[in-house]
Motif scaffolding. Structure first.
Motif, PDB file in Angstrom:
ATOM      1  N   GLY A  59       4.064  12.690  -1.477  1.00  9.28           N
ATOM      2  CA  GLY A  59       3.088  13.753  -1.259  1.00  9.28           C
ATOM      3  C   GLY A  59       2.514  14.247  -2.566  1.00  9.28           C
ATOM      4  O   GLY A  59       3.194  14.253  -3.602  1.00  9.28           O
ATOM      5  N   LEU A  60       1.247  14.650  -2.535  1.00  4.52           N
ATOM      6  CA  LEU A  60       0.614  15.375  -3.638  1.00  4.52           C
ATOM      7  C   LEU A  60       0.504  16.826  -3.194  1.00  4.52           C
ATOM      8  O   LEU A  60      -0.155  17.122  -2.199  1.00  4.52           O
ATOM      9  N   TYR A  61       1.165  17.731  -3.923  1.00  2.21           N
ATOM     10  CA  TYR A  61       1.123  19.153  -3.600  1.00  2.21           C
ATOM     11  C   TYR A  61       0.051  19.797  -4.467  1.00  2.21           C
ATOM     12  O   TYR A  61       0.234  19.985  -5.664  1.00  2.21           O
ATOM     13  N   PRO A  81       3.294  17.732  -7.841  1.00  5.06           N
ATOM     14  CA  PRO A  81       2.349  18.848  -7.893  1.00  5.06           C
ATOM     15  C   PRO A  81       1.114  18.491  -8.715  1.00  5.06           C
ATOM     16  O   PRO A  81       1.215  17.881  -9.787  1.00  5.06           O
ATOM     17  N   VAL A  82      -0.055  18.872  -8.196  1.00  2.00           N
ATOM     18  CA  VAL A  82      -1.331  18.642  -8.864  1.00  2.00           C
ATOM     19  C   VAL A  82      -1.984  20.005  -9.077  1.00  2.00           C
ATOM     20  O   VAL A  82      -2.320  20.694  -8.111  1.00  2.00           O
ATOM     21  N   LEU A  83      -2.148  20.405 -10.337  1.00  2.45           N
ATOM     22  CA  LEU A  83      -2.748  21.697 -10.651  1.00  2.45           C
ATOM     23  C   LEU A  83      -4.264  21.556 -10.692  1.00  2.45           C
ATOM     24  O   LEU A  83      -4.813  20.865 -11.547  1.00  2.45           O
ATOM     25  N   ASN A  84      -4.924  22.228  -9.749  1.00  5.49           N
ATOM     26  CA  ASN A  84      -6.379  22.189  -9.645  1.00  5.49           C
ATOM     27  C   ASN A  84      -6.983  23.436 -10.304  1.00  5.49           C
ATOM     28  O   ASN A  84      -6.300  24.437 -10.497  1.00  5.49           O
ATOM     29  N   PHE A  85      -8.256  23.361 -10.648  1.00  2.41           N
ATOM     30  CA  PHE A  85      -9.001  24.469 -11.265  1.00  2.41           C
ATOM     31  C   PHE A  85      -8.381  24.925 -12.594  1.00  2.41           C
ATOM     32  O   PHE A  85      -8.430  26.103 -12.941  1.00  2.41           O
ATOM     33  N   THR A 107       0.838  -1.202   0.000  1.00  4.31           N
ATOM     34  CA  THR A 107       0.000   0.000   0.000  1.00  4.31           C
ATOM     35  C   THR A 107       0.871   1.249   0.000  1.00  4.31           C
ATOM     36  O   THR A 107       1.796   1.385   0.793  1.00  4.31           O
ATOM     37  N   LEU A 108       0.556   2.161  -0.896  1.00  9.53           N
ATOM     38  CA  LEU A 108       1.278   3.427  -0.999  1.00  9.53           C
ATOM     39  C   LEU A 108       0.608   4.463  -0.111  1.00  9.53           C
ATOM     40  O   LEU A 108      -0.598   4.708  -0.222  1.00  9.53           O
ATOM     41  N   ARG A 109       1.377   5.083   0.788  1.00 11.85           N
ATOM     42  CA  ARG A 109       0.850   6.119   1.686  1.00 11.85           C
ATOM     43  C   ARG A 109       1.200   7.493   1.124  1.00 11.85           C
ATOM     44  O   ARG A 109       2.378   7.798   0.920  1.00 11.85           O
ATOM     45  N   VAL A 110       0.172   8.312   0.890  1.00 12.26           N
ATOM     46  CA  VAL A 110       0.370   9.605   0.233  1.00 12.26           C
ATOM     47  C   VAL A 110      -0.272  10.714   1.063  1.00 12.26           C
ATOM     48  O   VAL A 110      -1.468  10.652   1.374  1.00 12.26           O
ATOM     49  N   ALA A 111       0.511  11.731   1.408  1.00 13.62           N
ATOM     50  CA  ALA A 111      -0.008  12.912   2.086  1.00 13.62           C
ATOM     51  C   ALA A 111      -0.439  13.939   1.041  1.00 13.62           C
ATOM     52  O   ALA A 111       0.320  14.224   0.101  1.00 13.62           O
ATOM     53  N   VAL A 112      -1.633  14.469   1.181  1.00  7.91           N
ATOM     54  CA  VAL A 112      -2.132  15.508   0.279  1.00  7.91           C
ATOM     55  C   VAL A 112      -1.919  16.849   0.975  1.00  7.91           C
ATOM     56  O   VAL A 112      -2.515  17.116   2.018  1.00  7.91           O
ATOM     57  N   VAL A 113      -1.030  17.670   0.405  1.00  8.17           N
ATOM     58  CA  VAL A 113      -0.555  18.872   1.095  1.00  8.17           C
ATOM     59  C   VAL A 113      -0.704  20.090   0.184  1.00  8.17           C
ATOM     60  O   VAL A 113      -0.948  19.975  -1.009  1.00  8.17           O
ATOM     61  N   GLY A 114      -0.519  21.271   0.778  1.00  2.91           N
ATOM     62  CA  GLY A 114      -0.569  22.492  -0.015  1.00  2.91           C
ATOM     63  C   GLY A 114      -1.038  23.666   0.804  1.00  2.91           C
ATOM     64  O   GLY A 114      -1.270  23.564   2.020  1.00  2.91           O
ATOM     65  N   VAL A 163       4.393  17.039 -13.323  1.00  3.55           N
ATOM     66  CA  VAL A 163       3.242  17.810 -12.847  1.00  3.55           C
ATOM     67  C   VAL A 163       1.999  17.281 -13.556  1.00  3.55           C
ATOM     68  O   VAL A 163       2.055  16.959 -14.747  1.00  3.55           O
ATOM     69  N   VAL A 164       0.884  17.176 -12.821  1.00  4.02           N
ATOM     70  CA  VAL A 164      -0.355  16.713 -13.463  1.00  4.02           C
ATOM     71  C   VAL A 164      -1.460  17.744 -13.278  1.00  4.02           C
ATOM     72  O   VAL A 164      -1.500  18.458 -12.272  1.00  4.02           O
TER      73      VAL A 164
END
Length: 228
Positions: A119-121, A149-153, A4-11, A176-177
């Protein structure tokens, strides 16, 4: 073996971190979403399952509010001239009373990232790139975990996606996604997981399981819709 991959969603505050987790988990009731900044105050986790097994654990974290001041404080605790490595610099801060006081929210973020594999930034692509964002990324990089990095909006006409990609590249973040939580692309989820797999090669089997399971679920929904 637990793969299992543990990922923190941060920003930063109010970038859509909780909305991203809701979308990925197919759970509109997860966490609390508000236009007000600082809505998430505690770390909350969820699991993404594939074939009855946990593939990814995601952890929603509070928004970072004062990275500039925190970075200055960490430099006082462990001056760059001492050549103290990143995680140790962060650990010195986490041992101080300020980690439970003035910088409590940032401390929660950094602790969770240290306890995670990656982490997902999450970035609100409508925001201009400011010095505070660069300081946030410097703090997160000090945890020595792969950061995506995850670009939202990005569907917004006000999005500054090119500015953000250029700024992130200057900081060495070339993977970057785009993932718009308001209007996600049909292949957005797959691209996110595939890009994460390139950064986390040891966890590729779990991510491949998740991608395959999600595609089967989509096929089943389409077939059910056609039957209706």
């Amino acid at each position: 073996m637990n793969d299992t991959l543990r990922v923190a969603v941060v920003g930063h505050t109010n970038t859509g971190k909780t909305s991203l987790l809701r979308t990925l988990a197919r759970d509109a009731g997860f966490g609390e979403v508000s236009d007000a900044a600082g809505t998430t105050r505690h770390v909350e986790g969820l699991r993404l399952m594939a074939d009855g097994r946990s593939a990814v654990e995601l952890y929603d974290t509070p928004g970072m509010e004062d990275a500039i001041a925190l970075l200055e404080r960490i430099d006082e605790l462990a001056p760059p001239a001492e050549r103290v490595e990143g995680p140790e610099r962060i650990a010195r801060f986490l041992d101080t009373p300020e980690a439970g006081g003035r910088f409590e929210q940032e401390a929660k973020v950094l602790r969770q990232l240290l306890a995670s594999d990656a982490g997902l930034y999450v970035v609100d692509a409508r925001d201009p790139v400011l010095h505070k964002h660069k300081d946030e990324l410097e703090l997160l990089a000090a945890c020595a975990r792969p950061l995506l990095p995850v670009l939202n909006f990005v569907a917004s006409p006000d999005a500054r996606s090119d500015d953000w990609r250029a700024a992130l590249a200057r900081l060495g973040l070339h993977a970057v996604v785009n993932f718009d939580t308001v209007a996600p692309a049909l292949d957005g989820e797959r691209r996110l997981f595939e890009t994460l797999a390139t950064l986390m090669h040891a966890h590729r089997p779990a991510l491949d399981r998740l991608i395959a399971a999600r595609e089967r679920e989509a096929d089943e929904r389409r077939e059910a819709a056609l039957r209706e």
